[in-house]
Design a protein around this motif. Structure first.
Motif, mmCIF file in Angstrom:
data_model
loop_
_atom_site.group_PDB
_atom_site.id
_atom_site.type_symbol
_atom_site.label_atom_id
_atom_site.label_comp_id
_atom_site.label_asym_id
_atom_site.label_seq_id
_atom_site.Cartn_x
_atom_site.Cartn_y
_atom_site.Cartn_z
ATOM 1 N N LYS A 1 0.818 -1.207 0.000
ATOM 2 C CA LYS A 1 0.000 0.000 0.000
ATOM 3 C C LYS A 1 0.852 1.256 0.000
ATOM 4 C CE LYS A 1 -3.772 2.256 2.512
ATOM 5 N NZ LYS A 1 -4.689 2.169 3.699
ATOM 6 N N SER A 2 1.908 1.266 0.793
ATOM 7 C CA SER A 2 2.752 2.456 0.880
ATOM 8 C C SER A 2 3.433 2.750 -0.449
ATOM 9 C CB SER A 2 3.795 2.288 1.991
ATOM 10 O OG SER A 2 4.632 1.170 1.730
ATOM 11 N N ARG A 3 3.894 1.708 -1.131
ATOM 12 C CA ARG A 3 4.549 1.911 -2.429
ATOM 13 C C ARG A 3 3.550 2.430 -3.451
ATOM 14 N NH1 ARG A 3 8.197 -2.795 -5.110
ATOM 15 N NH2 ARG A 3 9.652 -2.023 -3.538
ATOM 16 N N LEU A 4 2.352 1.882 -3.436
ATOM 17 C CA LEU A 4 1.325 2.335 -4.377
ATOM 18 C C LEU A 4 0.962 3.794 -4.135
ATOM 19 C CD1 LEU A 4 -1.111 -0.726 -4.363
ATOM 20 C CD2 LEU A 4 0.540 -0.125 -6.139
ATOM 21 N N GLU A 5 0.784 4.162 -2.867
ATOM 22 C CA GLU A 5 0.401 5.529 -2.553
ATOM 23 C C GLU A 5 1.510 6.507 -2.914
ATOM 24 O OE1 GLU A 5 -0.758 5.277 1.534
ATOM 25 O OE2 GLU A 5 -2.831 4.715 1.035
ATOM 26 N N ALA A 6 2.752 6.096 -2.721
ATOM 27 C CA ALA A 6 3.874 6.950 -3.112
ATOM 28 C C ALA A 6 3.867 7.176 -4.619
ATOM 29 C CB ALA A 6 5.191 6.322 -2.675
ATOM 30 N N ALA A 7 3.514 6.142 -5.364
ATOM 31 C CA ALA A 7 3.473 6.259 -6.821
ATOM 32 C C ALA A 7 2.318 7.142 -7.276
ATOM 33 C CB ALA A 7 3.356 4.877 -7.453
ATOM 34 N N THR A 8 1.127 6.937 -6.695
ATOM 35 C CA THR A 8 -0.036 7.709 -7.138
ATOM 36 C C THR A 8 0.100 9.187 -6.802
ATOM 37 O OG1 THR A 8 -1.222 7.156 -5.081
ATOM 38 C CG2 THR A 8 -1.619 5.749 -7.004
ATOM 39 N N ASN A 9 0.883 9.528 -5.793
ATOM 40 C CA ASN A 9 1.093 10.940 -5.448
ATOM 41 C C ASN A 9 1.751 11.717 -6.581
ATOM 42 O OD1 ASN A 9 -0.034 10.736 -2.884
ATOM 43 N ND2 ASN A 9 1.924 10.320 -1.885
ATOM 44 N N HIS A 10 2.421 10.997 -7.483
ATOM 45 C CA HIS A 10 3.122 11.657 -8.580
ATOM 46 C C HIS A 10 2.485 11.379 -9.935
ATOM 47 C CE1 HIS A 10 6.161 11.350 -5.336
ATOM 48 N NE2 HIS A 10 6.530 12.535 -5.776
ATOM 49 N N LEU A 11 1.313 10.749 -9.921
ATOM 50 C CA LEU A 11 0.648 10.424 -11.182
ATOM 51 C C LEU A 11 -0.747 11.045 -11.210
ATOM 52 C CD1 LEU A 11 1.544 6.635 -11.544
ATOM 53 C CD2 LEU A 11 2.451 8.506 -12.918
ATOM 54 N N PRO A 12 -0.998 11.997 -12.069
ATOM 55 C CA PRO A 12 -2.335 12.596 -12.144
ATOM 56 C C PRO A 12 -3.381 11.575 -12.566
ATOM 57 C CG PRO A 12 -0.989 13.242 -14.030
ATOM 58 C CD PRO A 12 -0.072 12.540 -13.077
ATOM 59 N N GLY A 13 -4.549 11.637 -11.940
ATOM 60 C CA GLY A 13 -5.648 10.753 -12.320
ATOM 61 C C GLY A 13 -5.455 9.305 -11.949
ATOM 62 N N SER A 14 -4.644 9.039 -10.928
ATOM 63 C CA SER A 14 -4.386 7.642 -10.548
ATOM 64 C C SER A 14 -4.872 7.360 -9.137
ATOM 65 C CB SER A 14 -2.884 7.324 -10.643
ATOM 66 O OG SER A 14 -2.150 8.079 -9.683
ATOM 67 N N THR A 15 -5.221 6.108 -8.884
ATOM 68 C CA THR A 15 -5.638 5.667 -7.563
ATOM 69 C C THR A 15 -4.921 4.366 -7.213
ATOM 70 O OG1 THR A 15 -7.535 4.458 -8.486
ATOM 71 C CG2 THR A 15 -7.929 6.717 -7.737
ATOM 72 N N ALA A 16 -4.767 4.119 -5.920
ATOM 73 C CA ALA A 16 -4.105 2.905 -5.442
ATOM 74 C C ALA A 16 -5.130 1.852 -5.083
ATOM 75 C CB ALA A 16 -3.237 3.228 -4.226
ATOM 76 N N LEU A 17 -4.829 0.616 -5.420
ATOM 77 C CA LEU A 17 -5.701 -0.513 -5.099
ATOM 78 C C LEU A 17 -4.855 -1.619 -4.470
ATOM 79 C CD1 LEU A 17 -8.453 -2.011 -5.266
ATOM 80 C CD2 LEU A 17 -7.762 -2.776 -7.554
ATOM 81 N N PRO A 18 -4.740 -1.635 -3.140
ATOM 82 C CA PRO A 18 -4.009 -2.733 -2.498
ATOM 83 C C PRO A 18 -4.666 -4.072 -2.840
ATOM 84 C CG PRO A 18 -4.371 -0.933 -0.958
ATOM 85 C CD PRO A 18 -5.222 -0.647 -2.163
ATOM 86 N N LEU A 19 -3.890 -4.999 -3.389
ATOM 87 C CA LEU A 19 -4.475 -6.249 -3.865
ATOM 88 C C LEU A 19 -3.404 -7.317 -4.014
ATOM 89 C CD1 LEU A 19 -6.924 -7.800 -5.094
ATOM 90 C CD2 LEU A 19 -6.219 -6.885 -7.328
ATOM 91 N N ASP A 20 -3.714 -8.496 -3.498
ATOM 92 C CA ASP A 20 -2.901 -9.684 -3.724
ATOM 93 C C ASP A 20 -3.552 -10.459 -4.863
ATOM 94 O OD1 ASP A 20 -1.593 -12.107 -3.751
ATOM 95 O OD2 ASP A 20 -1.794 -12.496 -1.609
ATOM 96 N N VAL A 21 -2.937 -10.459 -6.035
ATOM 97 C CA VAL A 21 -3.576 -11.053 -7.213
ATOM 98 C C VAL A 21 -3.690 -12.564 -7.109
ATOM 99 C CG1 VAL A 21 -2.853 -9.173 -8.736
ATOM 100 C CG2 VAL A 21 -1.387 -11.213 -8.500
ATOM 101 N N THR A 22 -3.024 -13.177 -6.143
ATOM 102 C CA THR A 22 -3.109 -14.631 -5.984
ATOM 103 C C THR A 22 -4.296 -15.050 -5.120
ATOM 104 O OG1 THR A 22 -1.746 -14.815 -3.980
ATOM 105 C CG2 THR A 22 -0.598 -14.708 -6.090
#
Length: 253
Positions: A39-60
């Protein structure tokens, strides 16, 4: 891609190829959903990407994937473009791979692709448009020593891509795989560290062990893979279906 704004979901989107791809789509004005376990990595990424949202998810996790996509559907945010990028690699001789390690490799590299892809297909078919693009690997097209589980999973991804492309032909939904060679990502950096630890070689020498596969003698850049993914998602790439495209400097022809 046509001028229409699309919803683009990228698994493993917090770093490496996933993040480079997210930047490509975000810069073009598309809505980005970054999915991943950190979650922390996703939120750090979305802070620098316009129009993006984070979705914590284990795809398995089948139940978690089901709930996540049901929630997206209820918010009118089902993806028009799915980029299956989550993956992991662990190297070892076959006789030292435990059954748990084998299953873990197939879960994240193959089953996660299946679960996320299965979740979006009905929506895309109904819409008459969709792009399913999976980041496989040159390990889906050839073999590498000490990567039996990873290579088996990536071959499975390529096979699933080809089968589903035939199922969906004519529906407006295309299914393709991108197969990078060794790329400058966390996975490759971990491989270099593993070689150093097990052989006592220096990092530069260990890196050469990987780059020797590329005729250009270098790692692939994440942005080079992202460019290929972005092209496959464009409306003009509608004839590209069931392909496994190597982005590898000529390693696979």
């Amino acid at each position: 891609m046509a001028d229409k704004q699309h919803v683009v979901l990228i698994t493993g989107g917090g770093s490496g190829i996933g993040l480079a791809t997210a930047r490509q789509f975000a810069n073009a004005g598309h809505k980005i959903i970054l999915a991943g376990r950190s979650k922390s990595r996703l939120e750090a990424a979305t802070n620098h990407l316009p129009g993006s949202t984070a979705l914590p998810l284990d795809v398995t996790d089948e139940a978690a994937v089901t709930v996540a996509f049901e929630n997206l559907d209820s918010q009118n945010m089902m993806p028009d473009v799915l980029i299956n990028n989550a993956g992991a690699a662990k190297t070892a001789p076959l006789h030292r791979i435990s059954l748990d390690d084998w299953r873990a490799a197939l879960d994240v590299n193959l089953t996660g692709v299946f679960l996320c892809t299965r979740a979006v297909v009905p929506h895309m078919k109904k819409a008459g448009f969709g792009r399913i693009i999976t980041v496989a690997s040159t390990a889906g097209l050839k073999g590498y020593a000490y990567t039996s589980a990873y290579t088996a999973a990536k071959h499975g991804v390529v096979g699933m891509t080809r089968a589903l492309a035939l199922e969906l032909a004519g529906s407006g939904v295309t299914v393709n795989a991108v197969c990078p060679g060794f790329t400058d990502t966390d996975i490759v950096r971990a491989s270099v560290s593993n070689i150093v630890e097990k052989t006592g070689r220096g990092a530069d020498e260990a890196l050469k062990e990987l780059t020797k596969h590329n005729p250009e003698g270098r790692l692939i850049r994440p942005e080079e893979v992202a460019d290929t993914i972005y092209w496959l998602a464009r409306a003009g790439a509608a004839a590209m279906n069931g392909q496994a495209i190597a982005v590898a400097g000529g390693e696979v022809m």
